[in-house]
Design a protein around this motif. Structure first.
Motif, PDB file in Angstrom:
ATOM      1  N   LEU A 102       0.838  -1.195   0.000  1.00  0.00           N
ATOM      2  CA  LEU A 102       0.000   0.000   0.000  1.00  0.00           C
ATOM      3  C   LEU A 102       0.874   1.245   0.000  1.00  0.00           C
ATOM      4  O   LEU A 102       1.721   1.422   0.874  1.00  0.00           O
ATOM      5  N   PHE A 103       0.638   2.096  -0.996  1.00  0.00           N
ATOM      6  CA  PHE A 103       1.457   3.279  -1.236  1.00  0.00           C
ATOM      7  C   PHE A 103       0.581   4.525  -1.184  1.00  0.00           C
ATOM      8  O   PHE A 103      -0.494   4.566  -1.796  1.00  0.00           O
ATOM      9  N   PHE A 104       1.013   5.540  -0.444  1.00  0.00           N
ATOM     10  CA  PHE A 104       0.303   6.818  -0.397  1.00  0.00           C
ATOM     11  C   PHE A 104       0.935   7.754  -1.423  1.00  0.00           C
ATOM     12  O   PHE A 104       2.127   8.084  -1.317  1.00  0.00           O
TER      13      PHE A 104
ATOM     14  N   VAL B 166      -1.553  -1.260  -4.130  1.00  0.00           N
ATOM     15  CA  VAL B 166      -2.660  -0.344  -3.871  1.00  0.00           C
ATOM     16  C   VAL B 166      -2.120   1.070  -3.687  1.00  0.00           C
ATOM     17  O   VAL B 166      -1.274   1.306  -2.824  1.00  0.00           O
ATOM     18  N   LEU B 167      -2.610   1.995  -4.495  1.00  0.00           N
ATOM     19  CA  LEU B 167      -2.273   3.412  -4.347  1.00  0.00           C
ATOM     20  C   LEU B 167      -3.433   4.112  -3.656  1.00  0.00           C
ATOM     21  O   LEU B 167      -4.565   4.102  -4.153  1.00  0.00           O
TER      22      LEU B 167
ATOM     23  N   GLY C  60       7.792   7.788   0.476  1.00  0.00           N
ATOM     24  CA  GLY C  60       7.893   6.777  -0.567  1.00  0.00           C
ATOM     25  C   GLY C  60       7.815   5.364  -0.020  1.00  0.00           C
ATOM     26  O   GLY C  60       7.902   4.396  -0.785  1.00  0.00           O
ATOM     27  N   ASN C  61       7.671   5.210   1.298  1.00  0.00           N
ATOM     28  CA  ASN C  61       7.598   3.879   1.897  1.00  0.00           C
ATOM     29  C   ASN C  61       6.275   3.196   1.563  1.00  0.00           C
ATOM     30  O   ASN C  61       5.259   3.853   1.302  1.00  0.00           O
ATOM     31  N   LEU C  62       6.278   1.880   1.605  1.00  0.00           N
ATOM     32  CA  LEU C  62       5.071   1.087   1.402  1.00  0.00           C
ATOM     33  C   LEU C  62       4.655   0.447   2.714  1.00  0.00           C
ATOM     34  O   LEU C  62       5.501   0.010   3.497  1.00  0.00           O
TER      35      LEU C  62
END
Length: 210
Positions: free
Chosen positions: A77-79, A113-114, A175-177
């Motif tokens: 999951l990435f923001f 997932v973004l 940039g962390n997931l």
């Protein structure tokens, strides 16, 4: 044969047996889960898993998604946001490259997932078009900025909401997931910047776990 010699023979036999079993596990792809190897690839596991807030968002197809619907697969999951000038396109391109090198068994248990940190501009249509440039199977989610902050803070990947009144604004984000397990709970993080080859080597080791 003396007692000492007999003991040495037994020890040598045991070492040979253990070594043979270890080689067999490696050759058959059944090497044991190794947190140190995962950490070397930037995959940091939490001592205890964390609950994910029970929020509802909308995906790139306009369908409502409860975050507990992420169960059943491992989720990276990435923001980020579609107007991001650097981190997001680089990250998504790298994740596409990583996916292209993973075995099919791993791909079946993994999803990217973004979560948009810019719902003001990231409409469902915009998310779908943007993610399609990278991988049609990437999932995009958008919700209120308040819910998005709640989720980001719960996963320890906070971001700074932008002043949307400024033209061409950018959003400060990590940039962390976040790594979400198939049980819908956070299991850890993947630290940026990423090593493509190390993640290709270690993600199969992670996602074969329940």
């Amino acid at each position: 044969m003396t007692r000492m010699q007999k003991t040495l023979v037994v020890l040598i036999a045991l070492v040979g047996l253990i070594g043979g079993l270890a080689v067999n596990r490696i050759l058959n792809g059944n090497s044991e889960f190794n947190p140190a190897e995962l950490a070397d690839a930037g995959i940091i596991l939490l001592p205890q898993s964390r609950a994910v807030p029970g929020l509802r968002m909308t995906n790139q197809d306009g369908q409502p998604v409860a975050l507990d619907q992420l169960q059943g697969k491992w989720s990276l999951l990435f923001f980020g946001y579609t107007y991001c000038p650097d981190i997001c396109p680089t990250t998504l391109a790298q994740l596409r490259q990583i996916k292209s090198q993973l075995p099919e068994a791993t791909l079946q248990r993994l999803q990217v997932v973004l979560v948009s940190v810019d719902p003001e501009r990231d409409t469902t249509q915009q998310l779908k078009q943007y993610l399609g440039y990278f991988d049609k199977n990437f999932i995009g989610l958008r919700g209120s900025i308040a819910d998005t902050q709640t989720l980001a803070n719960a996963l320890s990947i906070p971001f700074i909401p932008a002043d949307t009144s400024k033209p061409g604004y950018t959003v400060d984000h990590s940039g962390n997931l976040a790594v979400i397990g198939p049980d819908g709970r956070q299991r850890g993080f993947i630290r940026a910047p990423f090593s493509t080859q190390k993640l290709v080597a270690r993600l199969p080791q992670l996602v074969k776990r329940d």
